[in-house]
Design a protein around this motif. Structure first.
Motif, PDB file in Angstrom:
ATOM      1  N   THR A 172     -51.525   2.189  -1.448  1.00 35.60           N
ATOM      2  CA  THR A 172     -50.728   1.149  -1.876  1.00 35.60           C
ATOM      3  C   THR A 172     -50.524  -0.373  -2.552  1.00 35.60           C
TER       4      THR A 172
ATOM      5  N   TYR B  95     -48.171   9.124  -0.820  1.00 36.31           N
ATOM      6  CA  TYR B  95     -49.196   7.789  -2.724  1.00 36.31           C
ATOM      7  C   TYR B  95     -50.679   7.829  -2.617  1.00 36.31           C
TER       8      TYR B  95
ATOM      9  N   GLY C  11     -52.720   6.475   6.991  1.00 37.19           N
ATOM     10  CA  GLY C  11     -52.710   4.810   7.548  1.00 37.19           C
ATOM     11  C   GLY C  11     -51.880   4.448   8.818  1.00 37.19           C
TER      12      GLY C  11
ATOM     13  N   LYS D  16     -44.853  10.399   8.753  1.00 34.04           N
ATOM     14  CA  LYS D  16     -45.100   9.400   9.045  1.00 34.04           C
ATOM     15  C   LYS D  16     -44.268   9.523  10.803  1.00 34.04           C
TER      16      LYS D  16
ATOM     17  N   GLY E  87     -49.370   1.039  11.083  1.00 33.76           N
ATOM     18  CA  GLY E  87     -49.192   0.245  10.864  1.00 33.76           C
ATOM     19  C   GLY E  87     -48.860  -0.048  12.621  1.00 33.76           C
ATOM     20  N   SER E  88     -47.910  -0.958  12.766  1.00 30.27           N
ATOM     21  CA  SER E  88     -47.890  -1.502  14.142  1.00 30.27           C
ATOM     22  C   SER E  88     -46.603  -0.681  14.899  1.00 30.27           C
ATOM     23  N   ASN E  89     -45.567   0.593  13.850  1.00 32.66           N
ATOM     24  CA  ASN E  89     -44.704   1.395  14.364  1.00 32.66           C
ATOM     25  C   ASN E  89     -44.712   2.802  14.538  1.00 32.66           C
ATOM     26  N   ALA E  90     -46.390   3.120  13.574  1.00 32.51           N
ATOM     27  CA  ALA E  90     -46.439   4.548  13.143  1.00 32.51           C
ATOM     28  C   ALA E  90     -48.007   4.915  12.982  1.00 32.51           C
TER      29      ALA E  90
ATOM     30  N   LYS F 144     -43.374  11.761   0.339  1.00 30.19           N
ATOM     31  CA  LYS F 144     -44.535  12.024  -1.514  1.00 30.19           C
ATOM     32  C   LYS F 144     -45.513  11.788  -0.454  1.00 30.19           C
TER      33      LYS F 144
ATOM     34  N   ASP G 231     -41.406   2.075   3.786  1.00 32.13           N
ATOM     35  CA  ASP G 231     -41.004   1.028   5.335  1.00 32.13           C
ATOM     36  C   ASP G 231     -39.594   0.819   5.311  1.00 32.13           C
TER      37      ASP G 231
ATOM     38  N   LYS H 129     -44.001  -6.552   1.841  1.00 31.44           N
ATOM     39  CA  LYS H 129     -45.363  -7.036   1.322  1.00 31.44           C
ATOM     40  C   LYS H 129     -46.228  -6.199   0.631  1.00 31.44           C
TER      41      LYS H 129
ATOM     42  N   ASP I 271     -48.420  -4.053   1.654  1.00 29.31           N
ATOM     43  CA  ASP I 271     -49.049  -2.361   1.809  1.00 29.31           C
ATOM     44  C   ASP I 271     -47.518  -1.381   2.441  1.00 29.31           C
ATOM     45  N   ASN I 272     -46.709  -2.749   1.969  1.00 25.14           N
ATOM     46  CA  ASN I 272     -45.465  -1.833   2.481  1.00 25.14           C
ATOM     47  C   ASN I 272     -44.675  -1.146   0.859  1.00 25.14           C
TER      48      ASN I 272
END
Ligand code: ATP
Length: 562
Positions: A308, A305, A150, A203, A152-155, A303, A368, A348, A350-351
């Protein structure tokens, strides 16, 4: 005491738990169970009660004494009478009124005592941890890192395994999980070899402005550390962070619906698969001369997962009950955050991460925490003195009171019900409709009117429809808190009969149901590590009479309006 009797009755009569429901204390009947209402479900039928009889008895002895003491101190009645004859009629009328009030108060005291007793019993119950504890793992070298799972915008997030842990053997037949659409063709085979070999997810934060010292990184990314237990940090980092956790030096208490970060450390940014293609700018100059990132960054181990929430809903067709369970878990997670002074502010689909439990039901965890507000005083009131103060992430799902807040002296944003509002919006996705607040669908949280909310599918139960509408009320004062909303859903899922002819005032019958429900959950015992059992345990552990009453009120109000 009542619980003890409920359990002992259940043990005595085996199959017919609660059907003969008189609970006595010192010769007085203190509660009745109705034979027609509280039949025990099929789960309890195969019980072998004697096997755990002694332990259960020991368990309840203290609470038995406590409740007995409360009953003895119920000498609240005062005599009315005497005085002049002309005053007697007044006193009589007054006395009748007072008698009723006293009866109500006595009823409340009993209900409250029962709720507290139940709460005390279930608060002690420990829920299973998502991962088996391990001792090392404070360095990047302690892990084998696999593919990216995955971004995102930070990781970027990668699958991982502790490097000393043996990799699970690949067995073809055990390697495929199939998601089925209620008895139809498999929708999509999902290989779980990867999950079995890489049970962890790492992450890797992208570090632009935080510098390269561990201390600076930990402090500037401290919001990510909210779901981190103290044991997740090595000794040195614990010292660095003492006093810098927003919540408490121990971090947020574990909860089944909040992701648990089991290790946190800083390390040099490695060149991981796909890095140069997917996030070249985030790399340090050492790995990409044009990269803008710092040399060192923060790593969080959790963990791994398989889904999402967003992906799960897109690829499978959960039942109505499973959808309600997902909504309920989100509310429970948000309630836990509120109690600990945390507002997620970026909920949201996807979090929200998801796995299936042993019974095939979806277990969801909120993840997140990079945008969260975390306060020691737990007020969830953020001073909003200027536009520079961040309101949180994801503008589309910002509650009206957050998005419409204007900065100024003495202004605050109240986040106590903001996440509950976002759950109301996500509930549309859970029940098969597009989120009404996403661009392209139409509504804006800033200015929608409640009557503009799109209808939910007709198969969504009436109580759930009312609940979602209540969560999306613009005025937070008229919106239930996550706790009250969760109580509503619990009652709707498992307490329908107790609510069926509830008049909105007396709580006695509901409390009888709670006692039965408590006994049932306890009787299920260790078989209960399922989402459903976890939820019921959490509900009973949080039981407060006032919040229960509010939930009943909202439910009855919703039913009346239908
Ligand atoms: N523990 C995990 N197990 C499996 N996948 C995960 C896990 N944590 C994160 N992911 C995946 O990685 C994606 C990005 O993670 P995350 O949302 O934490 O990153 P972020 O950069 O902080 O995101 P955002 O852009 O929302 O701020 C998630 O949407 C999810 O698909």
């Amino acid at each position: 005491m009542s619980l003890k009797h409920a359990v002992s009755r259940g043990l005595e009569w085996g199959r017919s738990v609660f059907q003969l429901g008189l609970i006595k204390s010192g010769g007085r009947v203190v509660a009745k169970f109705r034979a027609d209402r509280f039949r025990v479900g099929p789960q309890a039928r195969g019980l072998q009660p004697r096997a755990f009889l002694p332990a259960r008895y020991r368990y309840y002895r203290t609470s038995l004494r406590g409740l007995a003491a409360q009953l003895q101190s119920a000498a609240f009645r005062r005599g009315f009478g005497g005085g002049a004859a002309r005053n007697r009629a007044v006193f009589l009328a007054f006395g009748l009124g007072v008698g009723l009030i006293e009866q109500q108060l006595e009823d409340d005291r009993r209900s409250d005592a029962a709720c507290q007793e139940i709460q005390a019993v279930f608060k002690k119950k420990r829920l299973q941890a998502p991962l088996r504890p391990f001792t090392s793992g404070y360095r990047l070298e302690d892990y084998v890192i696999g593919n990216q799972i995955g971004k995102g915008s930070n990781a970027a997030v990668y699958e991982a395994a502790a490097s000393l842990a043996p990799l699970a053997p690949l067995k073809d037949e055990a390697c495929v999980v199939e998601l089925k659409e209620d008895g139809e063709q498999p929708v999509r085979p999902l290989t779980c070899c990867s999950l079995r070999n890489f049970p962890l997810a790492i992450k890797m934060m992208w570090n632009f402005g935080a510098g390269s010292s561990s201390e600076a990184i930990l402090r500037s990314m401290s919001q990510e550390l909210v779901p981190v237990g103290r044991a997740a940090l090595n000794r040195r980092d614990q010292v660095v962070l003492d006093g810098h956790f927003g919540v408490s030096p121990k971090g947020l208490a574990a909860h089944p619906n909040i992701v648990r970060v089991c290790r946190v450390f800083t390390a040099e940014v490695p060149l991981l698969p796909g890095a140069l293609e997917e996030y070249p700018d985030m790399l340090p100059a050492r790995l990409n001369p044009a990269g803008l990132g710092n040399n060192r960054t923060l790593f969080l181990v959790m963990k791994n997962y398989p889904y999402t929430l967003q992906r799960f809903l897109a690829e499978s067709a959960p039942s109505r009950r499973q959808r309600a369970l997902m909504l309920l878990q989100l509310l429970e997670g948000v309630d836990h955050l509120c109690r600990h002074g945390v507002a997620h502010r970026d909920l949201k689909s996807d979090n929200v991460l998801l796995e299936l439990d042993a019974a095939g039901d979806p277990r969801v965890v909120i993840s997140d925490f990079g945008c969260c507000l975390s306060q020691r005083d737990r007020s969830l009131q953020l001073p909003f003195s200027s536009v520079c103060v961040s309101r949180g992430g994801n503008v589309s799902l910002m509650a009206p009171e957050v998005i419409n807040a204007l900065p100024g002296t003495n202004m605050v944003i109240d986040y106590s019900k903001a996440d509950a509002w976002a759950v109301g919006a996500i509930a549309y996705e859970i029940f098969g409709r597009p989120n009404p607040f996403y661009r392209g669908v139409g509504l804006e949280s800033r200015r929608y009117q409640e009557k503009q909310l799109p209808p939910l599918p007709s198969w969504v139960p009436g109580d759930v429809q009312s609940l979602i509408r209540l969560l999306l009320r613009r005025n937070p004062e008229k919106r239930p808190s996550a706790r009250v909303a969760a109580n509503m859903l619990h009652l709707s899922l498992w307490g329908r009969r107790a609510l069926a002819d509830h008049d909105g005032a007396a709580m006695g019958e509901l409390v009888d149901w709670l006692l039965c429900q408590s006994a049932l959950v306890l009787l299920k015992g260790p078989r209960g590590n399922t989402v459903e059992a976890e939820l019921q345990t959490i509900f009973l552990a949080q039981l407060e009479l006032e919040e229960l009453r509010a939930a009943v009120g909202f439910l009855l109000y919703g039913r009346e309006r239908r």
